[in-house]
Scaffold this active site. Structure first.
Site, short mmCIF file in Angstrom:
data_model
loop_
_atom_site.label_atom_id
_atom_site.label_comp_id
_atom_site.label_asym_id
_atom_site.label_seq_id
_atom_site.Cartn_x
_atom_site.Cartn_y
_atom_site.Cartn_z
N ASP A 257 -11.70 -3.41 6.14
CA ASP A 257 -10.43 -4.11 6.21
C ASP A 257 -9.50 -3.45 7.22
O ASP A 257 -8.91 -4.13 8.08
CB ASP A 257 -9.78 -4.11 4.82
N SER B 48 -14.96 -26.52 27.77
CA SER B 48 -15.64 -26.99 28.98
C SER B 48 -16.74 -26.02 29.40
O SER B 48 -16.75 -24.85 29.00
CB SER B 48 -14.63 -27.11 30.13
N GLU C 57 -8.30 -5.08 10.90
CA GLU C 57 -6.87 -5.23 11.23
C GLU C 57 -6.53 -4.53 12.53
O GLU C 57 -5.78 -5.07 13.37
CB GLU C 57 -6.02 -4.64 10.11
N HIS D 160 -6.80 -4.42 -2.92
CA HIS D 160 -7.16 -3.66 -1.72
C HIS D 160 -7.41 -2.23 -2.17
O HIS D 160 -6.69 -1.72 -3.04
CB HIS D 160 -6.05 -3.73 -0.68
N ASP E 275 0.82 -1.22 0.00
CA ASP E 275 0.00 0.00 0.00
C ASP E 275 0.85 1.27 0.00
O ASP E 275 0.57 2.21 -0.74
CB ASP E 275 -0.91 0.03 1.24
N GLU F 96 -0.97 -20.15 28.20
CA GLU F 96 -2.37 -19.82 28.44
C GLU F 96 -2.86 -18.64 27.60
O GLU F 96 -4.04 -18.59 27.24
CB GLU F 96 -2.61 -19.54 29.93
#
Length: 334
Positions: free
Chosen positions: A192, A253, A196, A109, A84, A228
């Site tokens: 877009d 769970s 992002e 884009h 870009d 984690e």
């Protein structure tokens, strides 16, 4: 109103027969577009800088790369697949004066078109054909007989003929096998950038780092914090990808599901959404585009400083060590 979606039956590849498709840039998207279009029986030329890895790859793939000027002069459809921040200068210096009336400029884009960073000459149309996936997936799915969904949009003044050429192009890269969704340059560009910044890159990165830092600062081992807050994210994202939020919640769970419902809104709350709205406003008004353009005009000092700082964050250092322990990961180092 539901979006209009085009499929193979809506696209006529023969509209591109006898035309030359110029692909400017042989990077992630460029290599996929060029090879897929060639394999669809179309005439393709490629532009890339000599001495670069992308140039060498284009040669390996059977192309004879040209300069941007040469490729543009040869092309009936000229696809600009450059970063870009480089497109506007290259367009003005090397592309614009080599376009001819009747040419079509294809973008993947809409940033530079939507924010007015380049304007095509009179008689030249613009169309957006944007695969919703990285180039390696566009190529792989095509080779498997499938395709990656695409977006399509018309630039100012473009009409039915340009739409039909854009759909033919989308068919050539495999997009109509999956579906091509009609949109606008503004909608594609603004959504877009928003995605992002607030979710896919900015939001997720900031959330992961903040959670990691919170655990480490509370005295937990960095290895535990990494697993984690970073490592297990892939499991959750894959569940999202396969079946959305409901499938993720079905798969984890009951404890995790209850924590999702009751604690998630305390992290992403009304204050967060208000900041999201401010970020969206910065995108819609062009403030972000102006900031990014000026940053690059100054040789990107802030961007480079931020990149250096982020690469030394604790989660990156511990992650580098831990990923080397997992033989099933195709670990990368930057």
């Amino acid at each position: 109103m539901p979006a209009k979606i085009f499929y193979d039956k809506d696209a006529d590849l023969s509209l591109l027969k006898g035309k030359t498709l110029a692909i400017l840039g042989y990077g992630s998207q460029g290599h996929a577009h060029a090879q897929n279009l060639r394999d669809s029986g179309l005439s393709v030329v490629v532009a890339e800088l000599p001495g670069t890895p992308n140039y060498d790859q284009a040669v390996k793939d059977g192309f004879e790369p040209l300069s941007a000027e040469e490729a543009t002069r040869k092309g009936d459809l000229v696809t600009i697949l450059l970063p870009d921040e480089l497109q506007a200068d290259i367009f003005r210096a090397r592309i614009r004066d080599n376009l001819s009336p009747g040419n079509v400029v294809v973008c993947s884009h809409g940033f530079n078109v939507h924010f007015g960073q380049f304007e095509v000459p009179e008689g030249v149309a613009t169309v957006l054909v944007a695969p919703k996936g990285p180039g390696h997936l566009v190529r792989a799915e095509y080779e498997h007989g499938a395709g990656v969904p695409c977006l399509i949009a018309l630039g100012d003044g473009a009409g039915k003929e340009t739409l039909e050429l854009g759909l033919a192009y989308a068919k050539g890269i495999g997009g109509t096998r999956a579906g091509v969704i009609e949109t606008t340059f503004a909608e594609e560009t603004e959504t877009d950038l928003f995605g992002e910044q607030v979710v896919l890159c900015g939001g997720v990165s900031a959330l992961v780092k903040a959670a990691y830092d919170t655990l480490v600062e509370a005295g937990y081992q960095p290895e535990m914090a990494y697993f984690e807050c970073m490592h297990e994210l892939k499991l959750i994202v894959d569940l999202f990808y396969q079946g959305g939020l409901n499938y993720m919640r079905y798969s984890v769970s009951n404890t995790a599901e209850y924590g999702d419902y009751t604690r998630g809104p305390r992290i992403i709350n009304d204050d967060t959404k208000a900041e999201m709205r401010r970020i969206l406003d910065e995108i819609q008004t062009g403030r972000f585009a102006r900031e990014w353009i000026l940053e690059n005009k100054a040789n990107a000092p802030s961007f480079k400083a931020l990149r250096r700082a982020e690469r030394s964050h604790g989660i990156e250092e511990i992650g580098l060590k831990l990923r080397r322990l997992m033989s099933w990961i195709d670990a990368k180092e930057v």
